[in-house]
Design a protein around this motif. Sequence first.
Motif, mmCIF file in Angstrom:
data_model
loop_
_atom_site.group_PDB
_atom_site.id
_atom_site.type_symbol
_atom_site.label_atom_id
_atom_site.label_comp_id
_atom_site.label_asym_id
_atom_site.label_seq_id
_atom_site.Cartn_x
_atom_site.Cartn_y
_atom_site.Cartn_z
ATOM 1 N N HIS A 1 -2.648 -5.711 -5.474
ATOM 2 C CA HIS A 1 -3.823 -5.065 -6.052
ATOM 3 C C HIS A 1 -4.758 -4.394 -5.038
ATOM 4 N N GLY A 2 -4.572 -4.647 -3.749
ATOM 5 C CA GLY A 2 -5.494 -4.084 -2.762
ATOM 6 C C GLY A 2 -5.430 -2.566 -2.718
ATOM 7 N N ARG A 3 -6.582 -1.936 -2.725
ATOM 8 C CA ARG A 3 -6.639 -0.466 -2.710
ATOM 9 C C ARG A 3 -6.784 0.101 -1.302
ATOM 10 N N ASP A 4 -7.549 -0.578 -0.484
ATOM 11 C CA ASP A 4 -7.760 -0.124 0.898
ATOM 12 C C ASP A 4 -6.939 -1.008 1.823
ATOM 13 N N TYR B 1 0.844 -1.210 0.000
ATOM 14 C CA TYR B 1 0.000 0.000 0.000
ATOM 15 C C TYR B 1 0.874 1.253 0.000
ATOM 16 N N SER C 1 -7.898 -4.785 3.161
ATOM 17 C CA SER C 1 -7.042 -5.892 2.741
ATOM 18 C C SER C 1 -6.518 -6.669 3.946
ATOM 19 N N ARG D 1 2.549 1.977 -3.337
ATOM 20 C CA ARG D 1 1.632 2.510 -4.351
ATOM 21 C C ARG D 1 1.258 3.961 -4.079
ATOM 22 N N TYR D 2 1.031 4.301 -2.816
ATOM 23 C CA TYR D 2 0.469 5.616 -2.516
ATOM 24 C C TYR D 2 1.441 6.608 -1.883
#
Length: 335
Positions: A306-309, A233, A313, A236-237
């Motif tokens: 692939h988890g966004r939250d 996570y 997740s 990605r962010y």
Amino acid sequence: MWTWLFLALTLPSVTTVFRYVGWPGTLAYLLGVGLALIWSRANQPWTMTEQRAWGLTMVMAVAVTTAFVLVYPLANSGFFGGGSDSDDSLNVAVRALLAGHYPYYEVTYLGNAVHEMPGMLLLSAPFVLLGNSAYQNLPWLAAFFAVVRAEFRSTAVAATVLLTVLCGCPLVMQRVVTGGNPLANSLFTCVGAWWMTRAHRSPLADVVSAVTFGLALSSRLNFLLLLPIVVGYEVRYRGATTGYRHGAIAGAVCLLATAPFYLYDPAHFTPLEGMVRITVLNGALPGAGVGISLAVLALTLWLTLHGRDVFASCAAVQAFLVAAATLLSLRLTEH
């Protein structure tokens, strides 16, 4: 979302509820939680005023504290429900550690080995010094409330979430009144993950949050699955540099907290016994232990990529383990 919330509340508790009230009571419990969630969806209690939200929070704080003060001594004495030795497990282990002894040679008053990992011992030490590790459930519930309030910037949402957890998941209150440490363990791991993914106001806060999360990871083996999800996570962010740096710090802290205890006496490092517990489920379904392990690793990898939250997740991975173990345990109970 509401379906997932229903499952999150009921799955951890259904085995405990079934043990005490059987299938009729369990079905009534499931129906009651479902109807309460339907009512909540229609009436939206999280929109209450700030004054009412704080009032509700104070009522819950008094009620939970009173329940602990009144019921814990009875439960701990075995007056009803048999009590729990998970608080004693931490007490004897931490006291041995503070005395300079190897904590994993100790046993509880029920004769059980200490299965908590070193991070749990270290984080519980302040409460043991205050008198009892069972105390820690209360402040960690308060910390969870504070985290939800900060995340949503709403006292009303935090109060609603806390009320939902306390009333919809009986296992939580069962842990509180018996002094069970899995509740505090789950809460400080959740708080640590939140802090690590949100603490970007200063370099010092980043490092301290990663260290805290690393200690939380060194508390139970199943929480190690959260590290790649949280790092994925952040990559990605917040960027690869930040994500991998935080992951390296958390991983190093977890390793440094755990490895010395393991290397001192690998044969008596009793937390590893938890790894073989899953093989008990083979009695309900041949190969269940290996199948569940492979499935949860695959799920962790997919959510890492692939988890966004990050919190959804992390919850999904832990919920998968709870759901699988619960369903197979019920099958074992029937036999």
